[in-house]
Design an enzyme around this catalytic site. Structure first.
Site, PDB file in Angstrom:
ATOM      1  N   CYS A   1      -2.008   6.243   9.958  1.00 12.80           N
ATOM      2  CA  CYS A   1      -1.750   5.450   8.757  1.00 12.80           C
ATOM      3  C   CYS A   1      -1.794   6.331   7.509  1.00 12.80           C
ATOM      4  O   CYS A   1      -2.665   7.188   7.369  1.00 12.80           O
ATOM      5  CB  CYS A   1      -2.768   4.320   8.641  1.00 12.80           C
ATOM      6  SG  CYS A   1      -2.559   3.279   7.180  1.00 12.80           S
TER       7      CYS A   1
ATOM      8  N   CYS B   1      -7.203   5.040   4.670  1.00 10.41           N
ATOM      9  CA  CYS B   1      -7.282   5.920   5.841  1.00 10.41           C
ATOM     10  C   CYS B   1      -7.320   7.394   5.446  1.00 10.41           C
ATOM     11  O   CYS B   1      -7.843   8.225   6.192  1.00 10.41           O
ATOM     12  CB  CYS B   1      -6.106   5.642   6.779  1.00 10.41           C
ATOM     13  SG  CYS B   1      -6.262   4.063   7.662  1.00 10.41           S
TER      14      CYS B   1
ATOM     15  N   HIS C   1      -5.870  -1.910   3.647  1.00 12.58           N
ATOM     16  CA  HIS C   1      -5.313  -1.292   4.853  1.00 12.58           C
ATOM     17  C   HIS C   1      -4.415  -2.261   5.616  1.00 12.58           C
ATOM     18  O   HIS C   1      -3.305  -1.896   6.029  1.00 12.58           O
ATOM     19  CB  HIS C   1      -6.416  -0.790   5.779  1.00 12.58           C
ATOM     20  CG  HIS C   1      -5.909  -0.432   7.142  1.00 12.58           C
ATOM     21  ND1 HIS C   1      -5.304   0.779   7.426  1.00 12.58           N
ATOM     22  CD2 HIS C   1      -5.849  -1.165   8.303  1.00 12.58           C
ATOM     23  CE1 HIS C   1      -4.903   0.788   8.684  1.00 12.58           C
ATOM     24  NE2 HIS C   1      -5.226  -0.380   9.241  1.00 12.58           N
TER      25      HIS C   1
END
Length: 371
Positions: free
Chosen positions: A306, A311, A337
């Protein structure tokens, strides 16, 4: 021909397609997923976050905004976008579904529905015209008509009654909207439960009216997935190609795959944000429960593949810790996210249609996220 939608590329093996929505100069590539800002906010994120994530179209809820803060506030601020400092496009539902599912008491009448607020028990009434007026005050680019969404499991008599109301209210809404369309659009809502005959009747009736798009309601409300797929498959060949198609309240990876396969262009759901707050995140390898003990010492990101800032910055072990001690930052990081994942997922899906590999994309993600 819809003035707000331009078809793109069709998949040769299904009804999947790409397209472009033009909402007052804001270009939205379809298929699209819309985050849900029920009360005028994507929970735990700022309007700047939504812009940073690249979402050009989000959803808000008329029922909740009608109750709090109310029409007067939106008239004063000249719409929700100004109120929340959001610059892109906005879709609102009519509030009908929330009346039936949240209001403590409600009663159908010929011209609308009376209900009591789930907040304080106060009495209110929605009519086809009043929900259009409320959505005009909110300033949504796409408004929904008032409809009757019969609960899953309703008998044929109840479904037919819902269709009659929904169609009558759609015609009234269209006539009222046409008196002063402004820069706003309005979609009708196809109903009929899991009855194929009624679904096709509803679709045919509503597509005869010159609405700029079409919405499909009353799916993903408790029916088994095979029933959900069966209804999508029965409607797919009959969907007007010139108009955008919006499947309301649908947002799991697998349900979106089935929707796109059957010609749907637009989706919304609280699932990615709600799941994030409950510690479940989506990754290129499937779903992860952030609270699992196995992640306690993990120095890896949520998803090594990602590219989101979460991340790139934080470890799985750290975000797990935030969830375990109930820090509010856990909500914002996980939500960011998950919405990045959904945006990326839809972008990859559009690309797969463009290059003729939608079936491969469908198989890959369906295998990861369930049958």
């Amino acid at each position: 021909m819809s003035s707000i939608f331009k078809e793109g590329i069709y998949d040769t093996g299904s009804y999947a397609r790409t397209g472009t929505l033009d909402l007052n100069g804001i270009q939205i590539q379809t298929p699209i997923f819309m985050p849900v800002g029920t009360r005028g906010s994507i929970k735990s994120l700022t309007s700047e976050d939504i812009d940073e994530l690249g979402y050009n179209l989000i959803l808000a809820n008329t029922y909740h905004l009608y109750l709090k803060p109310g029409k007067e506030v939106f008239d004063h601020f000249q719409g929700l976008k100004n109120f929340m400092s959001y610059k892109k496009a906005l879709l609102t539902d009519s509030g009908g579904f929330q009346v039936f599912s949240l209001a403590s008491l409600f009663k159908f009448e010929d011209d609308g529905v009376r209900f009591q607020s789930h907040i304080d028990g106060s009495h209110h009434k929605f009519t086809p015209a009043s929900v259009i007026d409320m959505q005009r005050s909110i300033g949504s680019d796409i408004m929904m008509v008032l409809d009757d969404c019969a609960p899953y499991g309703s008998d044929t008599k109840r479904l037919e009654l819902a269709l009659d109301r929904t169609h009558r209210w759609a015609k009234e809404s269209f006539a009222y909207w046409m008196e002063n369309p402004g820069g706003q659009n309005v979609f009708p809502i196809v109903q009929g439960g899991v009855n194929e005959t009624l679904r096709l009747r509803s679709l045919e009736t509503l597509q005869k009216i010159d609405f700029p798009g079409i919405a499909i309601g009353g799916l993903s409300v408790g029916e088994p997935r095979p029933e959900y797929i069966r209804i999508l498959e029965c409607m797919a060949p009959h969907l007007d190609k010139s108009r955008p198609r919006y499947l309301m309240g649908v947002g799991t990876v697998v349900d979106i795959l089935e929707g796109v396969k059957n010609g749907i262009d637009m989706f919304d759901c609280v699932l990615p944000t709600r799941n994030a707050r409950n510690g479940q995140v989506f990754t290129s390898k499937g779903k992860i429960n952030l609270r699992n003990e196995s992640h306690r010492l993990s120095d890896s990101p949520i998803d090594p593949q990602c590219e989101c800032k979460v991340c790139k910055t934080y470890s799985l072990g750290y975000i797990r810790h935030l969830h375990k001690v109930k820090e509010l930052t856990a909500f914002s990081l996980s939500t960011y996210h998950n919405l990045f994942f959904m945006q990326s997922f839809m972008e990859k899906m559009r690309k797969s249609i463009e290059i003729g590999n939608f079936q491969g994309f469908y198989d890959h993600w369906k295998n990861l996220f369930g049958s």
